[in-house]
Design an enzyme around this catalytic site. Sequence first.
Site, PDB file in Angstrom:
ATOM      1  N   HIS A 189      26.419 -37.395   6.215  1.00 39.25           N
ATOM      2  CA  HIS A 189      25.454 -36.594   5.716  1.00 39.25           C
ATOM      3  C   HIS A 189      24.598 -37.600   5.085  1.00 39.25           C
ATOM      4  O   HIS A 189      24.877 -38.134   3.822  1.00 39.25           O
ATOM      5  CB  HIS A 189      26.040 -35.488   4.657  1.00 39.25           C
ATOM      6  CG  HIS A 189      24.911 -35.160   3.907  1.00 39.25           C
ATOM      7  ND1 HIS A 189      24.368 -33.527   4.127  1.00 39.25           N
ATOM      8  CD2 HIS A 189      24.106 -35.134   3.027  1.00 39.25           C
ATOM      9  CE1 HIS A 189      23.736 -33.133   3.449  1.00 39.25           C
ATOM     10  NE2 HIS A 189      23.316 -34.153   2.551  1.00 39.25           N
ATOM     11  N   CYS A 205      19.458 -33.008  -3.875  1.00 36.28           N
ATOM     12  CA  CYS A 205      20.261 -32.373  -4.581  1.00 36.28           C
ATOM     13  C   CYS A 205      19.435 -32.237  -6.106  1.00 36.28           C
ATOM     14  O   CYS A 205      19.152 -33.362  -6.832  1.00 36.28           O
ATOM     15  CB  CYS A 205      21.732 -33.278  -5.076  1.00 36.28           C
ATOM     16  SG  CYS A 205      22.664 -32.260  -6.384  1.00 36.28           S
TER      17      CYS A 205
HETATM   18  N1  COA Z   1      27.884 -17.359  -7.032  1.00 36.46           N
HETATM   19  C1  COA Z   1      27.364 -16.486  -7.885  1.00 36.46           C
HETATM   20  N2  COA Z   1      27.066 -16.487  -9.305  1.00 36.46           N
HETATM   21  C2  COA Z   1      28.296 -17.482  -9.804  1.00 36.46           C
HETATM   22  C3  COA Z   1      28.927 -18.248  -9.071  1.00 36.46           C
HETATM   23  C4  COA Z   1      28.806 -18.107  -7.614  1.00 36.46           C
HETATM   24  N3  COA Z   1      29.244 -19.214  -6.757  1.00 36.46           N
HETATM   25  N4  COA Z   1      29.723 -19.146  -9.746  1.00 36.46           N
HETATM   26  C5  COA Z   1      29.369 -18.781 -11.239  1.00 36.46           C
HETATM   27  N5  COA Z   1      28.307 -17.925 -11.000  1.00 36.46           N
HETATM   28  C6  COA Z   1      27.940 -17.015 -12.325  1.00 36.46           C
HETATM   29  C7  COA Z   1      28.768 -16.608 -13.132  1.00 36.46           C
HETATM   30  O1  COA Z   1      29.093 -15.199 -12.811  1.00 36.46           O
HETATM   31  C8  COA Z   1      28.175 -16.568 -14.347  1.00 36.46           C
HETATM   32  O2  COA Z   1      27.215 -15.595 -14.723  1.00 36.46           O
HETATM   33  P1  COA Z   1      26.878 -14.936 -16.014  1.00 36.46           P
HETATM   34  O3  COA Z   1      26.307 -15.942 -17.072  1.00 36.46           O
HETATM   35  O4  COA Z   1      25.801 -13.786 -15.783  1.00 36.46           O
HETATM   36  O5  COA Z   1      28.048 -14.467 -16.631  1.00 36.46           O
HETATM   37  C9  COA Z   1      27.163 -17.848 -14.569  1.00 36.46           C
HETATM   38  O6  COA Z   1      27.191 -18.034 -13.100  1.00 36.46           O
HETATM   39  C10 COA Z   1      27.958 -18.950 -14.843  1.00 36.46           C
HETATM   40  O7  COA Z   1      29.345 -19.243 -14.494  1.00 36.46           O
HETATM   41  P2  COA Z   1      30.271 -20.394 -14.777  1.00 36.46           P
HETATM   42  O8  COA Z   1      31.691 -19.967 -14.118  1.00 36.46           O
HETATM   43  O9  COA Z   1      30.305 -20.555 -16.173  1.00 36.46           O
HETATM   44  O10 COA Z   1      29.629 -21.399 -14.103  1.00 36.46           O
HETATM   45  P3  COA Z   1      28.764 -22.848 -14.467  1.00 36.46           P
HETATM   46  O11 COA Z   1      27.612 -22.492 -15.469  1.00 36.46           O
HETATM   47  O12 COA Z   1      29.658 -23.574 -15.290  1.00 36.46           O
HETATM   48  O13 COA Z   1      28.356 -23.458 -13.306  1.00 36.46           O
HETATM   49  C11 COA Z   1      28.961 -23.955 -10.923  1.00 36.46           C
HETATM   50  C12 COA Z   1      29.334 -23.964 -12.347  1.00 36.46           C
HETATM   51  C13 COA Z   1      29.720 -24.636  -9.833  1.00 36.46           C
HETATM   52  C14 COA Z   1      28.865 -22.322 -10.427  1.00 36.46           C
HETATM   53  C15 COA Z   1      27.258 -24.347 -10.799  1.00 36.46           C
HETATM   54  O14 COA Z   1      27.191 -25.532 -11.472  1.00 36.46           O
HETATM   55  C16 COA Z   1      26.608 -24.115  -9.585  1.00 36.46           C
HETATM   56  O15 COA Z   1      26.528 -23.313  -8.767  1.00 36.46           O
HETATM   57  N6  COA Z   1      26.588 -25.529  -9.222  1.00 36.46           N
HETATM   58  C17 COA Z   1      25.896 -25.794  -7.677  1.00 36.46           C
HETATM   59  C18 COA Z   1      25.075 -26.856  -7.627  1.00 36.46           C
HETATM   60  C19 COA Z   1      24.430 -27.343  -6.234  1.00 36.46           C
HETATM   61  O16 COA Z   1      24.771 -26.339  -5.442  1.00 36.46           O
HETATM   62  N7  COA Z   1      24.057 -28.431  -6.006  1.00 36.46           N
HETATM   63  C20 COA Z   1      23.395 -29.078  -4.735  1.00 36.46           C
HETATM   64  C21 COA Z   1      24.314 -28.956  -3.712  1.00 36.46           C
HETATM   65  S1  COA Z   1      25.199 -30.463  -4.006  1.00 36.46           S
HETATM   66 ZN    ZN Z   2      22.333 -33.555   0.742  1.00 33.54          ZN
END
Ligand code: COA
Ligand code: ZN
Length: 312
Positions: A207, A240
Amino acid sequence: MKGPPRIEINEVGPRDGLQIERALVATDDKVAFVDALSACGFARIEVTSFTSPKAIPALADAQDVMRRIARRPGVVYTALIPNIRGLERALEAGTDEMNLVMSCSETHNRANLRMTRDQSFDELAAILRRAGEAGVPCNVSLSTAFGCPFDGDVPAGDVMRLARRLADAGAQGITLCDTTGMAYPTQVAQLCETFQRALPGAALTVHLHNTRGMALVNAVAAWQTGVTRFDAAAGGLGGCPYAPGASGNVNTEEIVHMFACMGVATGVALAPLLDIVHGLPGLVQRALTNPLLAAGPRLATHQPPAWLAERF
Ligand code: COA
Ligand code: ZN
């Protein structure tokens, strides 16, 4: 120059591409984008990500998009997932294959996923168990495999240790991701060779991002070591949002065109893909620089000037 005669392209534009766009793309338009891509001949299309809508607001409609796309036989529809909650949503929406994600470097993992690498590994191991029970195949994308925008160089040994642990935990494939275009050709060749020697049973995907203009040359370096699976994004969209300086993926049309020139089959038809790329500025509401679209494929020749016929 030698490499495999046939490769696969995984189109990641609808996920890696749209996750970073400022303009809100309507669900209908995302579905139409994926449906148009389905007609081009991709092995896989990464449709969306089941992430927190707070982290990636652009893909908050993941379930709707996944449910509404027209499934074309032969195309595998995947989605990126960071945690168990994401797996549950992806399973409900009927995702064919899961693409789990974590980083090779500690700081990017914390910035992007708000977990330490150990926490992410445990989360992914749990996902692999659950997906295994559900009979859904899983690939793991390892971000920052060629360098981290926070931590700098990432030792190849760290990448390989993580890849091996994930393969042992049940991942069928691993994607080595150059999240912010830090990879260079000799590094790519070395890591891909090491990977294929150490983990011959794990499907390897590469990638690449074109942040520093090295994506295509890195793709050739990987292909020369035997790599047959490449992620790419139409129009060179992508990046990202939690990696400073991130910019677009390797352009799908450029990688398809390049391998076609080299006689390497990708299965992807360039003409319908270029039609899609032509419409991308309208989709993401900004201009895109696209040399291949401007110039046309290399054998799209021009009429000679009229005066030539009079002179010769
Ligand atoms: N889908 C939908 N909602 C989600 C979720 C998911 N996979 N994972 C967590 N949530 C929600 C929780 O229900 C919570 O909701 P609320 O605030 O309404 O109660 C909120 O998100 C926070 O949840 P938490 O477990 O504390 O997550 P976090 O804030 O620590 O974040 C991740 C962790 C992994 C969920 C988040 O950082 C993320 O989605 N990152 C993806 C980044 C990405 O895609 N980057 C680009 C690609 S590499
Ligand atoms: Zn990428």
